[in-house]
Design a protein around this motif. Structure first.
Motif, PDB file in Angstrom:
ATOM      1  N   LYS A 137       0.826  -1.204   0.000  1.00 35.15           N
ATOM      2  CA  LYS A 137       0.000   0.000   0.000  1.00 35.15           C
ATOM      3  C   LYS A 137       0.859   1.252   0.000  1.00 35.15           C
ATOM      4  O   LYS A 137       0.591   2.225  -0.720  1.00 35.15           O
ATOM      5  CB  LYS A 137      -0.919  -0.007   1.225  1.00 35.15           C
ATOM      6  CG  LYS A 137      -2.021  -1.050   1.170  1.00 35.15           C
ATOM      7  CD  LYS A 137      -2.897  -0.969   2.418  1.00 35.15           C
ATOM      8  CE  LYS A 137      -3.996  -2.020   2.390  1.00 35.15           C
ATOM      9  NZ  LYS A 137      -4.840  -1.962   3.610  1.00 35.15           N
ATOM     10  N   LYS A 140       2.346   1.778  -3.337  1.00 35.27           N
ATOM     11  CA  LYS A 140       1.325   2.293  -4.258  1.00 35.27           C
ATOM     12  C   LYS A 140       1.145   3.797  -4.072  1.00 35.27           C
ATOM     13  O   LYS A 140       1.066   4.558  -5.045  1.00 35.27           O
ATOM     14  CB  LYS A 140       0.001   1.568  -4.020  1.00 35.27           C
ATOM     15  CG  LYS A 140      -0.043   0.152  -4.555  1.00 35.27           C
ATOM     16  CD  LYS A 140      -1.426  -0.457  -4.318  1.00 35.27           C
ATOM     17  CE  LYS A 140      -1.498  -1.880  -4.864  1.00 35.27           C
ATOM     18  NZ  LYS A 140      -2.846  -2.479  -4.616  1.00 35.27           N
ATOM     19  N   ARG A 256       7.807   0.761  -8.320  1.00 38.66           N
ATOM     20  CA  ARG A 256       6.992  -0.358  -8.769  1.00 38.66           C
ATOM     21  C   ARG A 256       7.734  -1.682  -8.628  1.00 38.66           C
ATOM     22  O   ARG A 256       7.137  -2.711  -8.306  1.00 38.66           O
ATOM     23  CB  ARG A 256       6.575  -0.132 -10.215  1.00 38.66           C
ATOM     24  CG  ARG A 256       5.512   0.955 -10.374  1.00 38.66           C
ATOM     25  CD  ARG A 256       5.156   1.175 -11.825  1.00 38.66           C
ATOM     26  NE  ARG A 256       4.075   2.153 -11.970  1.00 38.66           N
ATOM     27  CZ  ARG A 256       3.655   2.646 -13.122  1.00 38.66           C
ATOM     28  NH1 ARG A 256       4.247   2.253 -14.258  1.00 38.66           N
ATOM     29  NH2 ARG A 256       2.658   3.521 -13.165  1.00 38.66           N
ATOM     30  N   ARG A 259       7.476  -2.665  -5.229  1.00 38.28           N
ATOM     31  CA  ARG A 259       6.098  -3.142  -4.974  1.00 38.28           C
ATOM     32  C   ARG A 259       5.934  -4.583  -5.454  1.00 38.28           C
ATOM     33  O   ARG A 259       5.359  -5.426  -4.736  1.00 38.28           O
ATOM     34  CB  ARG A 259       5.108  -2.232  -5.685  1.00 38.28           C
ATOM     35  CG  ARG A 259       3.671  -2.734  -5.654  1.00 38.28           C
ATOM     36  CD  ARG A 259       2.795  -1.894  -6.559  1.00 38.28           C
ATOM     37  NE  ARG A 259       1.519  -2.541  -6.823  1.00 38.28           N
ATOM     38  CZ  ARG A 259       0.611  -2.093  -7.678  1.00 38.28           C
ATOM     39  NH1 ARG A 259       0.867  -0.986  -8.371  1.00 38.28           N
ATOM     40  NH2 ARG A 259      -0.518  -2.745  -7.863  1.00 38.28           N
TER      41      ARG A 259
END
Length: 453
Positions: A137, A140, A256, A259
């Protein structure tokens, strides 16, 4: 008396006065014997035309109609050691009653707190999954923030690019104006110099015009420098836009990537949680297997493994149990030559071992002590004894089978076939022919509807 000798004694000596003569030469007994032989011949001739039921006999034993009602043995799915018996041989047990308790012998399962420790590992991995979710999260949000910041930076750089373009336009105008001014100054200087040569203008006027021309030339150079600087600003603004795009693309890509790495770690942690949860469930189920329970209501027949502390492997037979509720059936075997004569629903007479019976194979209706049955299953593959297995169930329309017969006792079965005259049956037996082959109507045996083939 045999009339062997030529000397006829009955012609020389009179025998009529003797009692033996009257008994020997009377014809009364001959008439009775002849009548007896004639009556016997007539009776035998009539009997030859009496009906005779062909049959196929076989030896078998009593079993149950369905497999779940037959005697069975109880096995342990895991290896172990016998710790305690809760039943004796002959005891009645209900479904779920404990028969014996076993303990673990494999070292990897001997920890008494194995389930709790596995649950702790699972909980720790579950918290790790939560941490990875929060990290995802955050990443993001970071990507969103970087995207917004990139847009702001690009907007700012594009504004600078627009300002630089406007400034280039302004400087271009000033540069053109400076070119125009220098042309005017040059004409004024030339005209003043011509007038000075003619004596109309003074030398001071010529010097002023030369100074003004030089100032105009200096302004032209300055305006040109400003224009070049403005054009450089456009190039710098384009470079800045490219730099910002590349910089934030790298930051966003890294975020990313982090992530995706976190998601991969999350999936791996979730897989480990599932695996640990599966292990915990398996351990709980395995702990429940330490108590060997009865699968159904029945009687304990025999303890196949006895004593305490005795070890066994998984799948070994521990105890035998006989269900209490069962439907009797007879399992018999017939020769392969008689198999085509067997059909589902075929009538069968059964004689149980130890049960008094008087049986006439050709006249089942005149028999006593036999019981009716019907064929319910015919094996399609030959058994180890070289015969085919037939399963017979009680006939619901006939008398009930004895209550005292037990599963496993012997039985003699006679499958009733077609009715033929006795003379035909004697002829068939003398020639060694098999019973008449017939095909039941509608695929089921029916005494009143049998078609010869």
């Amino acid at each position: 008396m045999l009339n062997i000798s030529h000397n006829k004694l009955n012609k020389k000596v009179s025998l009529e006065g003797y009692t033996a003569f009257s008994k020997a030469f009377t014809s009364k007994h001959n008439k009775l014997f002849n009548r007896f032989l004639g009556a016997f011949a007539i009776i035998v001739l009539i009997m030859l035309f009496l009906p005779w039921t062909q049959n196929v006999s076989g030896n078998g034993f009593i079993t149950t109609l369905t497999p779940d009602q037959r005697p069975q043995t109880i096995q342990s799915p895991i290896p172990g050691r016998i710790e305690k018996w809760y039943v004796r041989e002959g005891d009645f047990v209900k479904k779920g009653d404990t028969i014996l308790f076993i303990s673990e012998i494999k070292t990897e399962y001997q920890d008494p707190n194995l389930v709790e420790r596995t649950n702790q590992q699972r909980d720790a991995k579950s918290r790790s999954v939560v941490s990875y979710k929060e990290k995802i999260k955050t990443l993001k949000n970071q990507v969103s923030a970087l995207t917004n910041e990139r847009e702001l930076k690009l907007t700012q750089a594009r504004n600078k690019l627009k300002q630089a373009r406007f400034k280039v336009q302004s400087d271009s105008i000033d540069f053109q104006a400076a070119k125009t001014n220098i042309g005017i100054a040059q004409k004024q200087y030339d005209r003043t110099k011509t007038l000075q040569e003619e004596g109309i203008k003074s030398v001071a006027d010529v010097e002023n015009k030369r100074l003004k021309l030089q100032e105009t030339q200096a302004k032209l150079i300055s305006q040109e420098n400003k224009l070049l600087a403005s054009q450089n600003q456009i190039l710098n603004a384009n470079i800045e836009i490219s730099r910002i795009s590349a910089e934030y693309a790298d930051k966003i890509a890294k975020s990313r990537s982090d992530r995706f790495t976190a998601e991969s770690s999350q999936f791996e942690a979730e897989a480990q949680v599932t695996k640990l949860d599966n292990q915990s469930t398996n351990y709980k189920i395995r702990n429940a297997m330490y108590y060997i329970t009865a699968p159904q209501n029945g009687y304990i027949n025999k303890a196949l493994r006895g004593g305490l502390g005795e070890t066994f492997k998984e799948g070994e037979k521990l105890v035998g149990i006989m269900p209490t509720n069962y439907d009797l059936a007879v399992e018999t075997f017939v020769e392969p030559i008689d198999l085509p004569l067997m059909h589902l629903g075929e009538n069968v007479r059964i004689q149980f071992d130890g049960w008094p019976a008087i049986f006439f194979s050709g006249w089942p209706n005149a028999s006593f002590g036999t019981y009716a049955g019907k064929v319910v299953a015919i094996e399609t593959f030959i058994s180890d004894n070289g015969k085919f297995r037939i399963l017979i169930a009680p006939d619901p329309d006939a008398e009930e089978w004895p209550k005292n017969v037990r599963v496993g006792s012997g039985a003699y079965t006679i499958a009733l076939l077609e009715d033929v005259p006795i003379w035909y049956e004697i002829w068939r037996q003398l020639n060694g022919f098999p019973p008449n082959y017939y095909k039941p109507v509608d695929g089921k045996s029916n005494d009143s509807k049998k078609t010869k083939k």
